[in-house]
Design a protein around this motif. Structure first.
Motif, PDB file in Angstrom:
ATOM      1  N   ALA A  54       2.081   9.606  -5.447  1.00 14.00           N
ATOM      2  CA  ALA A  54       2.697  10.881  -5.080  1.00 14.00           C
ATOM      3  C   ALA A  54       3.643  11.368  -6.174  1.00 14.00           C
ATOM      4  O   ALA A  54       3.641  12.552  -6.538  1.00 14.00           O
ATOM      5  CB  ALA A  54       3.460  10.728  -3.764  1.00 14.00           C
ATOM      6  N   GLN A  55       4.428  10.452  -6.703  1.00 12.53           N
ATOM      7  CA  GLN A  55       5.376  10.813  -7.764  1.00 12.53           C
ATOM      8  C   GLN A  55       4.651  11.266  -9.028  1.00 12.53           C
ATOM      9  O   GLN A  55       5.058  12.231  -9.677  1.00 12.53           O
ATOM     10  CB  GLN A  55       6.309   9.635  -8.051  1.00 12.53           C
ATOM     11  N   VAL A  56       3.559  10.599  -9.359  1.00 11.21           N
ATOM     12  CA  VAL A  56       2.764  10.990 -10.526  1.00 11.21           C
ATOM     13  C   VAL A  56       2.154  12.368 -10.306  1.00 11.21           C
ATOM     14  O   VAL A  56       2.155  13.219 -11.209  1.00 11.21           O
ATOM     15  CB  VAL A  56       1.673   9.928 -10.828  1.00 11.21           C
ATOM     16  N   ALA A  57       1.650  12.626  -9.108  1.00 13.86           N
ATOM     17  CA  ALA A  57       1.056  13.928  -8.800  1.00 13.86           C
ATOM     18  C   ALA A  57       2.073  15.045  -8.966  1.00 13.86           C
ATOM     19  O   ALA A  57       1.773  16.095  -9.565  1.00 13.86           O
ATOM     20  CB  ALA A  57       0.494  13.940  -7.374  1.00 13.86           C
ATOM     21  N   VAL A  58       3.282  14.825  -8.489  1.00 13.85           N
ATOM     22  CA  VAL A  58       4.335  15.841  -8.614  1.00 13.85           C
ATOM     23  C   VAL A  58       4.710  16.048 -10.081  1.00 13.85           C
ATOM     24  O   VAL A  58       4.900  17.190 -10.533  1.00 13.85           O
ATOM     25  CB  VAL A  58       5.565  15.465  -7.761  1.00 13.85           C
ATOM     26  N   GLN A  59       4.799  14.981 -10.850  1.00 11.37           N
ATOM     27  CA  GLN A  59       5.110  15.105 -12.279  1.00 11.37           C
ATOM     28  C   GLN A  59       4.056  15.942 -12.993  1.00 11.37           C
ATOM     29  O   GLN A  59       4.386  16.835 -13.781  1.00 11.37           O
ATOM     30  CB  GLN A  59       5.212  13.729 -12.935  1.00 11.37           C
ATOM     31  N   LYS A  64       1.316  19.970  -3.541  1.00 12.06           N
ATOM     32  CA  LYS A  64       1.109  19.801  -2.095  1.00 12.06           C
ATOM     33  C   LYS A  64       0.617  18.390  -1.781  1.00 12.06           C
ATOM     34  O   LYS A  64       1.077  17.763  -0.825  1.00 12.06           O
ATOM     35  CB  LYS A  64       0.112  20.832  -1.579  1.00 12.06           C
ATOM     36  N   SER A  65      -0.314  17.906  -2.577  1.00 10.92           N
ATOM     37  CA  SER A  65      -0.822  16.543  -2.366  1.00 10.92           C
ATOM     38  C   SER A  65       0.286  15.524  -2.546  1.00 10.92           C
ATOM     39  O   SER A  65       0.406  14.575  -1.764  1.00 10.92           O
ATOM     40  CB  SER A  65      -1.969  16.245  -3.336  1.00 10.92           C
ATOM     41  N   GLY A  66       1.094  15.708  -3.583  1.00  9.11           N
ATOM     42  CA  GLY A  66       2.199  14.789  -3.831  1.00  9.11           C
ATOM     43  C   GLY A  66       3.204  14.779  -2.691  1.00  9.11           C
ATOM     44  O   GLY A  66       3.671  13.712  -2.275  1.00  9.11           O
ATOM     45  N   LEU A 104       3.700  24.908 -11.448  1.00  7.70           N
ATOM     46  CA  LEU A 104       3.526  25.039 -10.007  1.00  7.70           C
ATOM     47  C   LEU A 104       2.868  26.363  -9.614  1.00  7.70           C
ATOM     48  O   LEU A 104       2.389  26.502  -8.497  1.00  7.70           O
ATOM     49  CB  LEU A 104       4.884  24.896  -9.303  1.00  7.70           C
ATOM     50  N   ASP A 105       2.839  27.300 -10.559  1.00 13.38           N
ATOM     51  CA  ASP A 105       2.224  28.598 -10.276  1.00 13.38           C
ATOM     52  C   ASP A 105       0.724  28.617 -10.580  1.00 13.38           C
ATOM     53  O   ASP A 105       0.065  29.620 -10.341  1.00 13.38           O
ATOM     54  CB  ASP A 105       2.943  29.700 -11.054  1.00 13.38           C
ATOM     55  N   THR A 106       0.175  27.495 -11.055  1.00 14.45           N
ATOM     56  CA  THR A 106      -1.264  27.413 -11.308  1.00 14.45           C
ATOM     57  C   THR A 106      -1.943  26.808 -10.083  1.00 14.45           C
ATOM     58  O   THR A 106      -1.311  26.070  -9.317  1.00 14.45           O
ATOM     59  CB  THR A 106      -1.583  26.532 -12.535  1.00 14.45           C
ATOM     60  N   PRO A 107      -3.227  27.111  -9.866  1.00 15.68           N
ATOM     61  CA  PRO A 107      -3.919  26.516  -8.712  1.00 15.68           C
ATOM     62  C   PRO A 107      -3.892  24.977  -8.733  1.00 15.68           C
ATOM     63  O   PRO A 107      -3.640  24.347  -7.703  1.00 15.68           O
ATOM     64  CB  PRO A 107      -5.342  27.053  -8.839  1.00 15.68           C
ATOM     65  N   ALA A 108      -4.137  24.387  -9.885  1.00 18.75           N
ATOM     66  CA  ALA A 108      -4.138  22.916  -9.983  1.00 18.75           C
ATOM     67  C   ALA A 108      -2.735  22.362  -9.741  1.00 18.75           C
ATOM     68  O   ALA A 108      -2.571  21.353  -9.042  1.00 18.75           O
ATOM     69  CB  ALA A 108      -4.656  22.473 -11.343  1.00 18.75           C
ATOM     70  N   GLY A 109      -1.733  23.001 -10.306  1.00 22.85           N
ATOM     71  CA  GLY A 109      -0.354  22.551 -10.118  1.00 22.85           C
ATOM     72  C   GLY A 109       0.079  22.640  -8.668  1.00 22.85           C
ATOM     73  O   GLY A 109       0.714  21.723  -8.136  1.00 22.85           O
ATOM     74  N   ALA A 110      -0.264  23.757  -8.019  1.00 22.71           N
ATOM     75  CA  ALA A 110       0.084  23.923  -6.607  1.00 22.71           C
ATOM     76  C   ALA A 110      -0.620  22.875  -5.749  1.00 22.71           C
ATOM     77  O   ALA A 110      -0.020  22.299  -4.831  1.00 22.71           O
ATOM     78  CB  ALA A 110      -0.283  25.331  -6.142  1.00 22.71           C
ATOM     79  N   ARG A 111      -1.890  22.617  -6.050  1.00 26.04           N
ATOM     80  CA  ARG A 111      -2.669  21.620  -5.304  1.00 26.04           C
ATOM     81  C   ARG A 111      -2.060  20.226  -5.470  1.00 26.04           C
ATOM     82  O   ARG A 111      -1.901  19.480  -4.503  1.00 26.04           O
ATOM     83  CB  ARG A 111      -4.121  21.652  -5.793  1.00 26.04           C
ATOM     84  N   LEU A 112      -1.710  19.874  -6.708  1.00 32.45           N
ATOM     85  CA  LEU A 112      -1.095  18.567  -6.964  1.00 32.45           C
ATOM     86  C   LEU A 112       0.258  18.446  -6.277  1.00 32.45           C
ATOM     87  O   LEU A 112       0.592  17.390  -5.735  1.00 32.45           O
ATOM     88  CB  LEU A 112      -0.937  18.337  -8.464  1.00 32.45           C
ATOM     89  N   GLY A 127       0.816  -1.215   0.000  1.00 30.78           N
ATOM     90  CA  GLY A 127       0.000   0.000   0.000  1.00 30.78           C
ATOM     91  C   GLY A 127       0.844   1.258   0.000  1.00 30.78           C
ATOM     92  O   GLY A 127       0.562   2.221  -0.731  1.00 30.78           O
ATOM     93  N   ALA A 128       1.894   1.269   0.802  1.00 27.47           N
ATOM     94  CA  ALA A 128       2.773   2.441   0.866  1.00 27.47           C
ATOM     95  C   ALA A 128       3.497   2.658  -0.459  1.00 27.47           C
ATOM     96  O   ALA A 128       3.657   3.806  -0.907  1.00 27.47           O
ATOM     97  CB  ALA A 128       3.771   2.289   2.008  1.00 27.47           C
ATOM     98  N   GLU A 129       3.927   1.586  -1.097  1.00 30.76           N
ATOM     99  CA  GLU A 129       4.602   1.719  -2.396  1.00 30.76           C
ATOM    100  C   GLU A 129       3.633   2.237  -3.462  1.00 30.76           C
ATOM    101  O   GLU A 129       4.009   3.051  -4.307  1.00 30.76           O
ATOM    102  CB  GLU A 129       5.218   0.387  -2.813  1.00 30.76           C
ATOM    103  N   GLN A 130       2.385   1.770  -3.428  1.00 35.63           N
ATOM    104  CA  GLN A 130       1.385   2.258  -4.383  1.00 35.63           C
ATOM    105  C   GLN A 130       1.103   3.740  -4.151  1.00 35.63           C
ATOM    106  O   GLN A 130       0.986   4.517  -5.101  1.00 35.63           O
ATOM    107  CB  GLN A 130       0.092   1.447  -4.260  1.00 35.63           C
TER     108      GLN A 130
END
Length: 125
Positions: free
Chosen positions: A79-84, A101-103, A91-99, A71-74
């Motif tokens: 997280a890595q996909v979210a950051v990508q 932070k989530s990542g 990162l300066d867009t609302p969606a990019g910043a949200r992703l 589960g942790a590896e998944q």
């Protein structure tokens, strides 16, 4: 159903039951058992072993460790996909910043879970 199958395996003398035994013991359809064991195998809580022409489902002491690590590896991969995607969107867009932070959050809790599982694995032995 997944919990019932897992509990039945834990309660069995040697942690091993066939699909027929699970079906009979739980009083459910073979399809229900099949779906439940498929899920539990994917989560690495149980494993399948061939015994002649039948499959035997097995739970052992390391089940929770394996499931936690899986589960942790998944989650770490998510997280890595979210950051990508955050970097692609910007990162300066609302969606990019949200992703981003989530990542970062998912990465940290995943790494914590992996470290904790390794640290406490000895409790299962």
């Amino acid at each position: 159903m997944m919990a019932r199958v897992l509990i039945a395996l834990w309660l069995s003398t040697d942690g091993r039951l066939t699909a027929a035994e699970l079906t009979r013991e739980l009083g459910v359809s073979p399809a229900s058992v099949s779906a439940a064991v498929g899920y539990l195998i994917r989560q690495e809580l149980i494993r399948r072993e061939a015994q002649g022409r039948r499959d035997v489902y097995v739970v052992d002491n390391d089940a929770w460790f394996q499931s936690t690590v899986t589960g942790a590896e998944q989650t770490l991969h998510a997280a890595q996909v979210a950051v990508q995607y955050a970097e692609q969107i910007g990162l300066d867009t609302p969606a990019g910043a949200r992703l981003a932070k989530s990542g970062a959050f998912l990465e940290r809790i995943s790494l914590d879970a992996l470290e904790s599982a390794a640290r406490w694995r000895g409790l299962l032995r």
